[in-house]
Write a protein that holds these residues in place. Structure first.
Motif: not given
Length: 311
Positions: A190-197, A223-227
């Motif tokens: 759930t936290l990772l979904n917040q970091l990258n929906p 997973h790749k992070l958007p920022k």
């Protein structure tokens, strides 16, 4: 030949992100499997590899695994003399924990911290679901944070439900290779979904009967992070079996004990009942948290039993 990073491994097939950004599937070349017989997974998420065509057919195979700068290993839950690599080549780790729904055992936190100390990996303990904490949970959180920060570990507070702490967590992970670990149900996915929906990772409910979480992440995946940066999501772990840790050296991986070891009367002091033990003196003075010392004794006893040779 091409180089890339393993982003997921499932049985005999491994998903690899090439340096060009392209993602391919490859299997492990036969002879490489024989090099580390004690590992259940000779290839791990985070490994840097060289791939190319197979000599036998058109499939892609991993020809070489580069030397790892570090790795997180735990004892295999099914094969006690074997070890499983959770992730490799990590910049920092985040232990996701919760005071309730489900409650993370302090012994679990200590075990993972020991493993990360062994490989000298910088670690932050993230207390999630803070929106659910009542007076009792808030009090427990306060003393746990104080004890951990006194030792030297960073702690953070998050809530995947209301977004608290997500921006701060994103900043901490930016431009680094991060790994998140913790028991089932604490809210890693759930936290990772917040970091990258865009990930849309599957999440599960926690049973109200026994407050135990359900496994929703079957395999480790990068997973790749958007920022900027990457995060490795790992399966929820019920028990953390320590690997490569000697019972007689365990105190070296407790940062609050390590500086005191040379002050004990005996060079081989185990800090149990020896006279003039600096560690137990610090415990009596309140300089070492009682729960941490209890964890030390329990883990030491388990390691002594596990390391006995079979008759």
């Amino acid at each position: 030949m091409n180089k890339g990073t393993v982003i997921e491994t499932t049985g005999s097939w491994h998903e690899i992100m090439l340096d060009s950004g392209k993602i391919v599937r490859a299997r492990l070349k036969g002879k490489l499997r024989l090099e580390e017989l004690k590992l259940t997974n000779p290839v791990s998420v985070g490994d840097r590899v060289t791939i190319g065509n197979s000599d036998d057919d058109e499939s892609i195979v991993i020809h070489e695994i580069e030397e790892r700068k570090n790795k997180i290993i735990r004892q295999s839950p099914r094969k006690k003399r074997f070890y499983h690599i959770i992730a490799a080549n990590i910049d920092q780790a985040f232990i996701i924990a919760s005071i309730t729904m489900p409650k993370t055992k302090v012994g679990f936190i200590s075990r993972v911290l020991i493993a990360l100390e062994y490989y000298d990996i910088s670690t932050t303990v993230v207390f999630n679901k803070v929106d659910l904490y009542q007076k009792k949970e808030a009090a427990m959180l306060a003393w746990l944070r104080e004890d951990l920060e006194t030792i030297g570990y960073k702690t953070m507070l998050t809530s995947a439900s209301n977004g608290e702490g997500i921006v701060e967590l994103e900043k901490e992970m930016k431009d680094k290779i991060n790994v998140v670990t913790g028991p089932s149900g604490v809210g890693k996915s759930t936290l990772l979904n917040q970091l990258n929906p865009a990930l849309e990772l599957r999440t599960g409910d926690v049973s109200s009967y026994n407050e135990k979480g359900q496994h929703t992440t079957p395999f480790s995946r990068m997973h790749k992070l958007p920022k900027g940066g990457f995060v490795i999501d790992t399966p929820g772990i019920k028990e953390y079996g320590l690997a490569n840790i000697d019972a007689y050296e365990l105190s070296f991986y407790f940062p609050e004990m390590k500086p005191l070891i040379n002050e004990c009367q005996f060079n081989n002091c185990q800090h149990v009942n020896e006279p003039k033990c600096a560690v137990r003196a610090a415990l009596s003075n309140g300089e070492i948290a009682e729960w941490r010392y209890r964890n030390y004794l329990l883990i030491r006893e388990e390691l002594l039993i596990e390391n006995k040779p079979y008759l």
